[in-house]
Design a protein around this motif. Structure first.
Motif, PDB file in Angstrom:
ATOM      1  N   GLU A   1      49.510  44.788  35.669  1.00 40.04           N
ATOM      2  CA  GLU A   1      50.023  43.455  36.014  1.00 40.04           C
ATOM      3  C   GLU A   1      49.362  42.906  37.275  1.00 40.04           C
ATOM      4  N   ASP A   2      49.171  43.793  38.241  1.00 39.67           N
ATOM      5  CA  ASP A   2      48.600  43.364  39.513  1.00 39.67           C
ATOM      6  C   ASP A   2      47.075  43.285  39.478  1.00 39.67           C
ATOM      7  N   GLY A   3      46.527  43.598  38.312  1.00 39.97           N
ATOM      8  CA  GLY A   3      45.083  43.448  38.162  1.00 39.97           C
ATOM      9  C   GLY A   3      44.248  44.529  38.832  1.00 39.97           C
ATOM     10  N   LEU A   4      44.828  45.711  39.009  1.00 38.91           N
ATOM     11  CA  LEU A   4      44.064  46.809  39.599  1.00 38.91           C
ATOM     12  C   LEU A   4      43.480  47.724  38.528  1.00 38.91           C
ATOM     13  N   VAL A   5      44.144  47.718  37.385  1.00 39.04           N
ATOM     14  CA  VAL A   5      43.711  48.578  36.287  1.00 39.04           C
ATOM     15  C   VAL A   5      43.586  47.737  35.022  1.00 39.04           C
ATOM     16  N   GLU A   6      42.570  48.061  34.240  1.00 45.35           N
ATOM     17  CA  GLU A   6      42.408  47.395  32.960  1.00 45.35           C
ATOM     18  C   GLU A   6      42.606  48.432  31.869  1.00 45.35           C
ATOM     19  N   ALA A   7      43.409  48.088  30.857  1.00 48.33           N
ATOM     20  CA  ALA A   7      43.661  48.999  29.749  1.00 48.33           C
ATOM     21  C   ALA A   7      43.006  48.416  28.497  1.00 48.33           C
ATOM     22  N   LYS A   8      41.848  48.942  28.167  1.00 47.41           N
ATOM     23  CA  LYS A   8      41.116  48.435  27.000  1.00 47.41           C
ATOM     24  C   LYS A   8      41.495  49.215  25.757  1.00 47.41           C
TER      25      LYS A   8
ATOM     26  N   ILE B   1      41.906  57.788  37.409  1.00 46.00           N
ATOM     27  CA  ILE B   1      41.198  56.770  36.623  1.00 46.00           C
ATOM     28  C   ILE B   1      39.800  56.555  37.219  1.00 46.00           C
ATOM     29  N   ALA B   2      39.723  56.576  38.536  1.00 49.20           N
ATOM     30  CA  ALA B   2      38.426  56.435  39.197  1.00 49.20           C
ATOM     31  C   ALA B   2      37.532  57.630  38.860  1.00 49.20           C
ATOM     32  N   ARG B   3      38.147  58.762  38.797  1.00 49.19           N
ATOM     33  CA  ARG B   3      37.442  60.004  38.564  1.00 49.19           C
ATOM     34  C   ARG B   3      36.905  60.100  37.138  1.00 49.19           C
ATOM     35  N   ALA B   4      37.689  59.612  36.202  1.00 54.90           N
ATOM     36  CA  ALA B   4      37.312  59.698  34.792  1.00 54.90           C
ATOM     37  C   ALA B   4      37.525  58.345  34.124  1.00 54.90           C
ATOM     38  N   PRO B   5      36.665  57.395  34.409  1.00 51.02           N
ATOM     39  CA  PRO B   5      36.853  56.041  33.876  1.00 51.02           C
ATOM     40  C   PRO B   5      36.867  56.064  32.353  1.00 51.02           C
ATOM     41  N   GLY B   6      37.772  55.300  31.785  1.00 50.35           N
ATOM     42  CA  GLY B   6      37.871  55.247  30.338  1.00 50.35           C
ATOM     43  C   GLY B   6      38.808  56.291  29.765  1.00 50.35           C
ATOM     44  N   THR B   7      39.426  57.075  30.641  1.00 46.84           N
ATOM     45  CA  THR B   7      40.370  58.096  30.178  1.00 46.84           C
ATOM     46  C   THR B   7      41.540  57.437  29.448  1.00 46.84           C
ATOM     47  N   THR B   8      42.155  58.187  28.566  1.00 47.84           N
ATOM     48  CA  THR B   8      43.294  57.643  27.826  1.00 47.84           C
ATOM     49  C   THR B   8      44.606  57.927  28.553  1.00 47.84           C
ATOM     50  N   VAL B   9      45.621  57.226  28.143  1.00 45.80           N
ATOM     51  CA  VAL B   9      46.945  57.428  28.723  1.00 45.80           C
ATOM     52  C   VAL B   9      47.400  58.866  28.512  1.00 45.80           C
TER      53      VAL B   9
ATOM     54  N   ARG C   1      37.904  51.849  21.019  1.00 43.54           N
ATOM     55  CA  ARG C   1      37.016  51.351  19.967  1.00 43.54           C
ATOM     56  C   ARG C   1      37.179  52.159  18.687  1.00 43.54           C
ATOM     57  N   THR C   2      37.096  53.455  18.838  1.00 42.07           N
ATOM     58  CA  THR C   2      37.210  54.298  17.643  1.00 42.07           C
ATOM     59  C   THR C   2      38.669  54.390  17.191  1.00 42.07           C
ATOM     60  N   ASP C   3      39.550  54.638  18.117  1.00 45.79           N
ATOM     61  CA  ASP C   3      40.978  54.721  17.804  1.00 45.79           C
ATOM     62  C   ASP C   3      41.701  53.623  18.551  1.00 45.79           C
ATOM     63  N   LYS C   4      42.126  52.625  17.817  1.00 40.51           N
ATOM     64  CA  LYS C   4      42.686  51.448  18.481  1.00 40.51           C
ATOM     65  C   LYS C   4      44.088  51.666  19.037  1.00 40.51           C
ATOM     66  N   ARG C   5      44.670  52.833  18.772  1.00 38.14           N
ATOM     67  CA  ARG C   5      45.966  53.111  19.388  1.00 38.14           C
ATOM     68  C   ARG C   5      45.792  53.500  20.844  1.00 38.14           C
ATOM     69  N   GLU C   6      44.671  54.050  21.120  1.00 37.67           N
ATOM     70  CA  GLU C   6      44.435  54.520  22.478  1.00 37.67           C
ATOM     71  C   GLU C   6      44.107  53.378  23.437  1.00 37.67           C
ATOM     72  N   ARG C   7      44.467  53.619  24.676  1.00 38.68           N
ATOM     73  CA  ARG C   7      44.066  52.681  25.734  1.00 38.68           C
ATOM     74  C   ARG C   7      43.093  53.398  26.652  1.00 38.68           C
ATOM     75  N   ASN C   8      41.943  52.821  26.825  1.00 41.57           N
ATOM     76  CA  ASN C   8      40.991  53.374  27.797  1.00 41.57           C
ATOM     77  C   ASN C   8      41.192  52.658  29.128  1.00 41.57           C
ATOM     78  N   LEU C   9      41.407  53.454  30.139  1.00 44.20           N
ATOM     79  CA  LEU C   9      41.792  52.919  31.448  1.00 44.20           C
ATOM     80  C   LEU C   9      40.595  52.824  32.397  1.00 44.20           C
ATOM     81  N   PHE C  10      40.514  51.673  33.032  1.00 42.68           N
ATOM     82  CA  PHE C  10      39.430  51.429  33.995  1.00 42.68           C
ATOM     83  C   PHE C  10      40.014  50.737  35.222  1.00 42.68           C
TER      84      PHE C  10
END
Lengths: 165, 165
Positions: free
Chosen positions: B87-94, B56-64, B97-106
């Motif tokens: 849950e622990d607040g280390l990763v955010e799953a947004k 995730i650090a390597r490719a921010p915004g990558t999908t699941v 935008r284009t495909d709302k099924r996807e989660r972009n991970l940061f």
DNA sequence: TTGGAATGTCAACAAAGCTGACATAAACTG
DNA sequence: CAGTTTATGTCAGCTTTGTTGACATTCCAA
């Protein structure tokens, strides 16, 4: 590519280069285990059995304690694996001659057959990789891997090399 | 020693050489993971969390789905890891935008801090190994590892290299 | 509007590691 | 010889990380 005149000893050690090395290890290790894993998938064995069988083949007559040190697991964990291998007749555990507390481990014919099957698959991939990369690269490959080991593991690795000369 | 008449390009590929390569991979991989493992041992996280956080650090915004392909595990397995990290607040799953099924991970700041801690430890070892072995060896190291990967994994590895140029 | 893709979740299970406790036999030591 | 240490095995229980299978939700696209 990028380096090197003055600072070749530093220039190639960027975080990006190191990160690529890390990822190369990760992806390559998957490949490294993929073939034996596929073979084992059908059977009642797993990677742990493969490792045990490999090192028994490598150093026949080795003791449980020695195997423990090489594999870096607990005796309980190893014992579970070893027990199934002995029960299934792949490994024989002979009571030590000089020290009767010890068990000297050997592969049976059946065990050796499995070892060969797994080993052949893994060596085939290694052979391909070595051939594709060339002798120079192989030498570098081994130097880096050796430098990456913990010192006690390196000793064990080198002992195995010596032992089978 | 058995082969080889056809020359030096085969001569170094004895079974013994290949076996040493195999064992080098085994022992080196233990060293490779030892430092992050030690750090993680105290926390409620393991190697799987490290891997997720790394990529995730390597490719921010990558999908699941992309992460799934890189890590080569099932979505259930990854989901368990990802859930605790979110849950622990280390990763955010947004939500995409284009495909709302996807989660972009940061990574959150806290997640980035953990990633740095693990990464620093692992890079330190890699740096030492690279420095001890020298630039030539590093090049060979990477050539062999790349040749050892499955082709799809190699594509992903190369894609990561491209992506962060 | 419907099919399929992307994602999440529940349940159950397996492999392989771990700790702790305890047993036994053999070897070593004083 | 008595006591301690060593090598091994075993029981019980726990953790991490992987697996399958089933099913729900969301939502893009034909």
């Amino acid at each position: 590519m990028q380096d090197s005149h003055s600072g070749e000893s530093l220039l190639f050690l960027t975080d990006e280069q190191l990160r690529q090395g890390i990822e190369a290890m990760f992806f390559a290790y998957r490949g490294f285990t993929a073939d034996p894993d596929r073979i084992l998938a059908g059977m009642a064995y797993g990677r742990a059995h493969h490792r045990a069988v490999h090192f028994i083949a490598r150093a026949p007559g080795t003791t449980v304690n020695n195997l423990l040190a090489i594999l870096g697991v607990t005796k309980q964990s190893l014992n579970r694996v070893l027990r199934t291998l002995v029960e299934d007749g792949l490994v024989e555990a002979k009571i030590g001659r000089t020290d009767k507390r010890e068990r000297n481990l050997f592969l049976t014919d059946e065990g050796a057959a499995l070892e060969r099957k797994l080993s052949d698959a893994q060596r085939a991939r290694m052979r391909r990789a070595f051939r594709d990369a060339g002798p120079e690269a192989v030498s570098g490959f081994r130097q880096v891997l050796e430098a990456m080991m913990d010192s006690d593991q390196r000793r064990r690795y080198q002992a195995l090399r010596e032992g089978s000369k």
